[in-house]
Design a protein around this motif. Structure first.
Motif, PDB file in Angstrom:
ATOM      1  N   ILE A 100       0.876  -1.104  -0.112  1.00 39.39           N
ATOM      2  CA  ILE A 100      -0.452  -0.090  -0.225  1.00 39.39           C
ATOM      3  C   ILE A 100       1.579   1.444  -0.015  1.00 39.39           C
ATOM      4  O   ILE A 100       2.074   1.528   0.495  1.00 39.39           O
ATOM      5  CB  ILE A 100      -0.671  -0.024   1.294  1.00 39.39           C
ATOM      6  CG1 ILE A 100      -1.865   0.911   0.720  1.00 39.39           C
ATOM      7  CG2 ILE A 100      -0.533   0.086   2.453  1.00 39.39           C
ATOM      8  CD1 ILE A 100      -2.796   1.025   2.652  1.00 39.39           C
ATOM      9  N   HIS A 101       0.688   1.691  -0.959  1.00 44.42           N
ATOM     10  CA  HIS A 101       1.848   3.373  -0.897  1.00 44.42           C
ATOM     11  C   HIS A 101       3.150   2.545  -1.875  1.00 44.42           C
ATOM     12  O   HIS A 101       4.018   3.827  -0.308  1.00 44.42           O
ATOM     13  CB  HIS A 101       1.245   4.809   0.050  1.00 44.42           C
ATOM     14  CG  HIS A 101      -0.208   4.794   0.181  1.00 44.42           C
ATOM     15  ND1 HIS A 101      -0.823   5.050   1.575  1.00 44.42           N
ATOM     16  CD2 HIS A 101      -1.169   4.835  -0.470  1.00 44.42           C
ATOM     17  CE1 HIS A 101      -1.679   5.569   1.432  1.00 44.42           C
ATOM     18  NE2 HIS A 101      -1.990   5.276   0.360  1.00 44.42           N
ATOM     19  N   PRO A 102       3.154   1.987  -2.432  1.00 49.82           N
ATOM     20  CA  PRO A 102       4.549   1.373  -1.974  1.00 49.82           C
ATOM     21  C   PRO A 102       5.541   3.006  -2.463  1.00 49.82           C
ATOM     22  O   PRO A 102       7.098   3.082  -2.264  1.00 49.82           O
ATOM     23  CB  PRO A 102       4.537   0.460  -3.020  1.00 49.82           C
ATOM     24  CG  PRO A 102       2.930   0.670  -4.462  1.00 49.82           C
ATOM     25  CD  PRO A 102       2.420   0.844  -3.060  1.00 49.82           C
ATOM     26  N   ILE A 109      14.854   0.190  -0.810  1.00 50.58           N
ATOM     27  CA  ILE A 109      13.978  -1.080  -0.049  1.00 50.58           C
ATOM     28  C   ILE A 109      13.530  -1.675  -0.192  1.00 50.58           C
ATOM     29  O   ILE A 109      12.773  -3.104   0.318  1.00 50.58           O
ATOM     30  CB  ILE A 109      12.868  -0.090   1.267  1.00 50.58           C
ATOM     31  CG1 ILE A 109      13.924   1.441   2.268  1.00 50.58           C
ATOM     32  CG2 ILE A 109      12.082  -0.736   2.086  1.00 50.58           C
ATOM     33  CD1 ILE A 109      13.863   2.080   2.731  1.00 50.58           C
ATOM     34  N   LEU A 110      12.395  -1.277  -1.275  1.00 52.66           N
ATOM     35  CA  LEU A 110      11.564  -2.427  -2.046  1.00 52.66           C
ATOM     36  C   LEU A 110      11.972  -3.137  -3.049  1.00 52.66           C
ATOM     37  O   LEU A 110      11.345  -4.384  -3.029  1.00 52.66           O
ATOM     38  CB  LEU A 110      10.757  -0.962  -3.334  1.00 52.66           C
ATOM     39  CG  LEU A 110       9.391  -0.356  -3.197  1.00 52.66           C
ATOM     40  CD1 LEU A 110       9.165   0.669  -4.241  1.00 52.66           C
ATOM     41  CD2 LEU A 110       8.764  -0.744  -1.910  1.00 52.66           C
ATOM     42  N   ALA A 111      13.601  -3.299  -3.009  1.00 53.52           N
ATOM     43  CA  ALA A 111      14.221  -4.451  -3.676  1.00 53.52           C
ATOM     44  C   ALA A 111      15.079  -5.372  -2.889  1.00 53.52           C
ATOM     45  O   ALA A 111      15.384  -5.873  -3.169  1.00 53.52           O
ATOM     46  CB  ALA A 111      15.262  -3.669  -4.367  1.00 53.52           C
ATOM     47  N   ALA A 130       9.331   7.863   8.291  1.00 46.40           N
ATOM     48  CA  ALA A 130       9.668   6.790   9.464  1.00 46.40           C
ATOM     49  C   ALA A 130       9.377   6.020   8.961  1.00 46.40           C
ATOM     50  O   ALA A 130       8.067   5.710   8.694  1.00 46.40           O
ATOM     51  CB  ALA A 130      10.004   7.446  10.906  1.00 46.40           C
ATOM     52  N   GLY A 131      10.070   4.289   8.879  1.00 42.55           N
ATOM     53  CA  GLY A 131      10.174   3.343   9.276  1.00 42.55           C
ATOM     54  C   GLY A 131      10.011   2.511   9.608  1.00 42.55           C
ATOM     55  O   GLY A 131      11.613   2.593  10.578  1.00 42.55           O
ATOM     56  N   ARG A 132       9.783   0.448  10.551  1.00 40.86           N
ATOM     57  CA  ARG A 132       9.839  -0.482  10.563  1.00 40.86           C
ATOM     58  C   ARG A 132      10.135  -1.379  10.246  1.00 40.86           C
ATOM     59  O   ARG A 132       9.094  -1.416   9.244  1.00 40.86           O
ATOM     60  CB  ARG A 132       9.678  -0.254  12.303  1.00 40.86           C
ATOM     61  CG  ARG A 132      10.226   0.490  13.269  1.00 40.86           C
ATOM     62  CD  ARG A 132       9.239  -0.183  14.794  1.00 40.86           C
ATOM     63  NE  ARG A 132       9.976   0.340  16.000  1.00 40.86           N
ATOM     64  CZ  ARG A 132      10.883  -0.205  16.317  1.00 40.86           C
ATOM     65  NH1 ARG A 132      11.283  -1.182  16.118  1.00 40.86           N
ATOM     66  NH2 ARG A 132      11.497   0.444  17.443  1.00 40.86           N
ATOM     67  N   ARG A 149       7.588 -10.863   6.209  1.00 43.70           N
ATOM     68  CA  ARG A 149       8.877  -9.450   6.302  1.00 43.70           C
ATOM     69  C   ARG A 149       8.094  -8.535   6.245  1.00 43.70           C
ATOM     70  O   ARG A 149       7.220  -8.404   5.331  1.00 43.70           O
ATOM     71  CB  ARG A 149      10.057 -10.078   5.444  1.00 43.70           C
ATOM     72  CG  ARG A 149      10.788  -8.319   5.966  1.00 43.70           C
ATOM     73  CD  ARG A 149      11.891  -8.846   4.741  1.00 43.70           C
ATOM     74  NE  ARG A 149      12.553  -7.155   4.964  1.00 43.70           N
ATOM     75  CZ  ARG A 149      13.366  -6.591   4.052  1.00 43.70           C
ATOM     76  NH1 ARG A 149      13.257  -7.257   3.217  1.00 43.70           N
ATOM     77  NH2 ARG A 149      14.049  -5.452   3.544  1.00 43.70           N
ATOM     78  N   ALA A 150       7.523  -7.560   7.231  1.00 41.91           N
ATOM     79  CA  ALA A 150       6.379  -6.902   6.882  1.00 41.91           C
ATOM     80  C   ALA A 150       7.766  -5.084   7.551  1.00 41.91           C
ATOM     81  O   ALA A 150       7.985  -5.061   8.350  1.00 41.91           O
ATOM     82  CB  ALA A 150       5.725  -7.057   7.999  1.00 41.91           C
ATOM     83  N   VAL A 151       6.852  -4.097   6.163  1.00 41.10           N
ATOM     84  CA  VAL A 151       8.024  -3.112   6.692  1.00 41.10           C
ATOM     85  C   VAL A 151       6.684  -1.899   6.213  1.00 41.10           C
ATOM     86  O   VAL A 151       5.826  -1.978   5.951  1.00 41.10           O
ATOM     87  CB  VAL A 151       8.929  -3.256   5.110  1.00 41.10           C
ATOM     88  CG1 VAL A 151       9.371  -1.430   5.445  1.00 41.10           C
ATOM     89  CG2 VAL A 151       9.825  -4.217   5.264  1.00 41.10           C
ATOM     90  N   VAL A 152       6.849  -1.109   7.540  1.00 40.08           N
ATOM     91  CA  VAL A 152       6.008   0.133   7.117  1.00 40.08           C
ATOM     92  C   VAL A 152       6.359   0.941   7.242  1.00 40.08           C
ATOM     93  O   VAL A 152       7.575   1.365   8.681  1.00 40.08           O
ATOM     94  CB  VAL A 152       5.258  -0.555   8.722  1.00 40.08           C
ATOM     95  CG1 VAL A 152       3.846   1.066   9.473  1.00 40.08           C
ATOM     96  CG2 VAL A 152       3.908  -1.597   9.021  1.00 40.08           C
ATOM     97  N   GLY A 153       5.651   1.931   6.642  1.00 45.49           N
ATOM     98  CA  GLY A 153       7.041   3.590   6.750  1.00 45.49           C
ATOM     99  C   GLY A 153       5.516   4.446   7.179  1.00 45.49           C
ATOM    100  O   GLY A 153       4.752   4.457   6.527  1.00 45.49           O
ATOM    101  N   LEU A 154       6.068   5.637   7.591  1.00 38.81           N
ATOM    102  CA  LEU A 154       4.843   6.754   8.414  1.00 38.81           C
ATOM    103  C   LEU A 154       5.568   8.313   7.245  1.00 38.81           C
ATOM    104  O   LEU A 154       6.454   8.690   8.009  1.00 38.81           O
ATOM    105  CB  LEU A 154       5.105   7.064  10.017  1.00 38.81           C
ATOM    106  CG  LEU A 154       3.733   7.999  10.546  1.00 38.81           C
ATOM    107  CD1 LEU A 154       2.347   7.727   9.964  1.00 38.81           C
ATOM    108  CD2 LEU A 154       4.157   7.295  11.846  1.00 38.81           C
ATOM    109  N   ASP A 155       4.765   8.969   7.226  1.00 39.38           N
ATOM    110  CA  ASP A 155       4.443   9.912   6.388  1.00 39.38           C
ATOM    111  C   ASP A 155       4.930  11.118   7.938  1.00 39.38           C
ATOM    112  O   ASP A 155       3.691  11.499   8.517  1.00 39.38           O
ATOM    113  CB  ASP A 155       4.090  11.103   5.539  1.00 39.38           C
ATOM    114  CG  ASP A 155       3.708  11.591   4.996  1.00 39.38           C
ATOM    115  OD1 ASP A 155       5.578  12.870   4.855  1.00 39.38           O
ATOM    116  OD2 ASP A 155       3.680  12.147   3.426  1.00 39.38           O
ATOM    117  N   ILE A 156       6.220  11.184   7.685  1.00 38.74           N
ATOM    118  CA  ILE A 156       6.588  12.708   8.672  1.00 38.74           C
ATOM    119  C   ILE A 156       6.655  13.862   8.613  1.00 38.74           C
ATOM    120  O   ILE A 156       7.644  14.456   9.437  1.00 38.74           O
ATOM    121  CB  ILE A 156       7.398  11.822   9.900  1.00 38.74           C
ATOM    122  CG1 ILE A 156       9.442  11.945   9.246  1.00 38.74           C
ATOM    123  CG2 ILE A 156       7.133  10.694  10.749  1.00 38.74           C
ATOM    124  CD1 ILE A 156      10.172  11.140  10.351  1.00 38.74           C
TER     125      ILE A 156
END
Length: 471
Positions: A100-102, A109-111, A130-132, A149-156
């Protein structure tokens, strides 16, 4: 940095105020900025952990083929309204199963590039993120478990924008506060240093005719009061010194006027007509006496001038005061017989000092006593120990010195009364020289006079500069 002209004290204090205020505000600003950043980082971390927990919960519920098929829809439903959230899931083979919103993620990171532990931050297309990253378990239909493997990003971006604006406002506030502190410091310093400017104004106007001005202590701050006291004391000493100098000059002119007038008169009379050799010899003899009087006066004034400039010899030898007094009594024996006066010396004591100067001091007192002693009386010179000091007293019987003159009798060119002046031709410097000699030796001299008895007392320390007298 060196300035071509030294800065004034007011400017230095103002700059010190500004630097101090700016330093404190910068320290507070840095601490406040770090606290805000830490708070935002904590909020971001909480948000990221919450989204990872949500994804993990949905993965735990995908324990059947139908539930697994519904997982993307459930994830979409879970992220509805969270436009600032970006996420993707990758299986153990590296295949992205959900995203979602890649576009918010960097290409690396996507690679498959792993994020560092903790919160990772990056920028892309003018936005801050910022991401985890976390490995999550998902059950299989056969009862086993696989890891996703889950990667979450946050627009700060809004946080970064807020921090940049806060920093800008903080620096503007610090600059304004520093300028205000400088102005306030300048005003406070300018007002506080007003007594110093007053000192400068008075010092600029000080002259021999304007020494009576004084600073007011009541309006002076505590820190400047000592300077005010010292400055007023200096003016008082200068005023007294100028007054003494003025009196001294007037006295010198007065004392020199008489012998010079006598010389001029006698010379004019002798030249008015032709005279015999004996008459010229008589005039020259009289003139010689006046010259000798002037010479003694000049020698006395030179002695006092040396004393004022600290050029008298220091005490360096043992002096037997009684022996010096007896030697002087023998020297003045003829004069004493002429005045029908006897001299008695009693006692013994020894001090460290300059023998010639102490002899001169005793001689001045003895000659003064001889001039003012009543015929048929006795001058008593007593030398005795007085504790840590030695006392020498010269006592005679004659005219009583008025009480109002006792405090001034040791002043230069001062005579206690006209009657006492008539007893001799002294210039009034003998007692002043005596006091100077005694004070040079670290002692004191005083006088008492009552019922026709006058006593001058010299008190000298038994040792000077750590020396010890020997008897």
């Amino acid at each position: 940095m060196k300035f071509r002209y030294p800065l004034s004290l007011t400017t230095r204090l103002a700059l010190l105020f500004a630097l101090t205020a700016a330093s404190l505000l910068i320290a507070v600003g840095v601490l406040l900025g770090r606290a805000v950043e830490a708070h935002f980082a904590e909020l971001d971390d909480h948000e990221l952990r919450g989204k990872l927990a949500l994804i993990e919960n949905l993965l735990q519920r995908a324990d059947s083929p139908s539930a697994r098929d519904m997982l993307p829809q459930r994830l979409d439903d879970a992220f509805v309204g969270h436009d600032g959230i970006a996420a993707f899931l990758r299986d153990k083979d590296g295949v992205v199963s959900y995203a979602i919103h890649p576009s918010s993620f960097l290409t690396g990171i996507l690679a498959g590039e792993a994020l560092p532990s903790g919160i990772a931050k990056w920028e892309k297309d003018g936005h801050h993120y910022a991401g985890r990253e976390q490995s999550l378990r998902m059950p299989r239909a056969d009862g086993t478990t696989t890891y996703i493997r889950a990667v979450v990003g946050l627009d700060i971006t809004h946080h970064a924008t807020f921090l940049d604006a806060a920093r800008l406002r903080l620096w503007l506030a610090i600059s304004f506060a520093a300028v205000m502190a400088a102005l306030l410091g300048w005003w406070v310093a300018h007002a506080g240093l007003a007594p110093l400017r007053r000192v400068t104004e008075i010092a600029r106007g000080v002259s021999a005719e304007r020494l009576s001005q004084r600073l007011t202590e009541a309006k002076a701050p505590v820190e400047v009061r000592e300077l005010v006291d010292a400055f007023n004391g200096m003016l008082s000493r200068l005023e007294a010194a100028f007054q003494r100098l003025s009196d001294f000059s007037a006295d010198i002119a007065h004392e020199l006027r008489t012998p010079i007038s006598n010389l001029m008169t006698q010379t004019a009379v002798s030249l008015s007509r032709t005279r015999t050799a004996d008459e010229y010899r008589e005039v020259l003899t009289s003139n010689l006496e006046e010259y000798q009087r002037i010479a003694r006066m000049v020698a006395d004034m030179l002695f006092l001038a040396k004393a004022d400039n600290g050029r008298l010899p220091g005490p360096h030898e043992l002096v037997a005061l009684a022996e010096e007094a007896r030697a002087l009594a023998e020297f003045y024996e003829a004069l004493a017989e002429e005045h029908d006066v006897s001299v008695v010396v009693r006692g013994a004591a020894t001090v460290h000092g300059d023998r010639l100067m102490l002899r001169r001091a005793i001689s001045n007192l003895l000659s003064n006593a001889l001039r003012h002693s009543r015929a048929g009386s006795t001058i008593e010179i007593d030398v005795a120990d007085d504790g840590p000091q030695v006392m020498l007293r010269v006592q005679n019987r004659g005219d009583t010195i008025p009480a109002d003159q006792l405090s001034r009798i040791f002043e230069r060119f001062h005579r206690a009364s006209a009657e006492r002046h008539h007893h001799g031709e002294g210039a009034g410097l003998g007692l002043a020289i005596t006091r100077t000699i005694v004070e040079t030796h670290g002692g004191t001299v005083d006088v008492e006079s009552a019922d026709g008895v006058t006593a001058f007392r010299i008190h000298l320390p038994r040792s000077i500069h750590g020396q010890t007298s020997i008897e």
